[in-house]
Design a protein around this motif. Sequence first.
Motif, PDB file in Angstrom:
ATOM      1  N   GLU A  53      -9.747   7.792   1.525  1.00  0.00           N
ATOM      2  CA  GLU A  53      -8.683   6.821   1.233  1.00  0.00           C
ATOM      3  C   GLU A  53      -9.160   5.382   1.064  1.00  0.00           C
ATOM      4  O   GLU A  53      -8.377   4.442   1.172  1.00  0.00           O
TER       5      GLU A  53
ATOM      6  N   TYR B  53      -1.024   8.909  -4.620  1.00  0.00           N
ATOM      7  CA  TYR B  53      -1.866   9.370  -3.517  1.00  0.00           C
ATOM      8  C   TYR B  53      -1.305   8.611  -2.311  1.00  0.00           C
ATOM      9  O   TYR B  53      -1.741   7.503  -2.001  1.00  0.00           O
ATOM     10  N   MET B  56      -3.136   6.707   0.793  1.00  0.00           N
ATOM     11  CA  MET B  56      -3.973   5.597   0.326  1.00  0.00           C
ATOM     12  C   MET B  56      -3.113   4.496  -0.287  1.00  0.00           C
ATOM     13  O   MET B  56      -3.369   3.294  -0.088  1.00  0.00           O
ATOM     14  N   LYS B  59      -1.715   2.341   2.377  1.00  0.00           N
ATOM     15  CA  LYS B  59      -2.758   1.441   2.900  1.00  0.00           C
ATOM     16  C   LYS B  59      -3.004   0.280   1.951  1.00  0.00           C
ATOM     17  O   LYS B  59      -3.221  -0.859   2.374  1.00  0.00           O
TER      18      LYS B  59
END
Lengths: 77, 155
Positions: A53, B53, B56, B59
């Motif tokens: 990520e 996604y 992610m 974030k």
Amino acid sequence: MNKILLFAGLQEKAGQAEVELNAVNKSIAEIKSMLKESYQMEEIDTSMAAVNEEYANGDFVVKEGDTIAFIPPVSGG
Amino acid sequence: MSEKFWISEQPLNIQEVVDLVTRREAGAINTFIGTVREFTKGNRTLYLEYQSYVPMAEKKLAQIGDEINEKWPDADTAIAHRIGHLDITDIAVVIAVSTPHRADSYDASRYAIERIKEIVPIWKKEHWENGEEWIGDQKEQKAYPQGQPDEEDLI
């Protein structure tokens, strides 16, 4: 083993959102080449990569258990 | 889902995002609402499909909030982005930034939407009457067709 996540056009090209691959000790650039060959995935050249990520460069070397995502040019908003 | 930065499969509630940055210190709250446009370069869009996604993306939205705080230390930011099937005029993204004075809230809000289009892993697919295509970059200068036949169909 490593989980490879594919999105948008890459996902459609592969016909799946996820691929399991042993990519340990391989660089992101090497994994891109493997996928490009296996799936005729030309679009991967213009994609960024993320490991666990977070964006990663082509020379980043993958470890056991890392999750790698290939991220085509984004178009949110 | 983080407290102030999230991806949602449900319709977005503008007030919910605004409420997250409402505070006594603020003299301005700037909101940006991104909506689904019908026509892009003469092509009529029927609907959009957004994919993300998610972990992610959340974030990266939070990272944009951090970047805003580096540039405008007094700013408070909340961002929600919707994914899934969106119809014309639906809300795709809501950004709210509160600051003590109005100029910073405009600048920070503009910064947030530009950064979303650069670093947040979200993709939109335009569906038209005669085809469909994943849109390839934030400035909409480049697109990645699914295949040659689709592209020819569009002309």
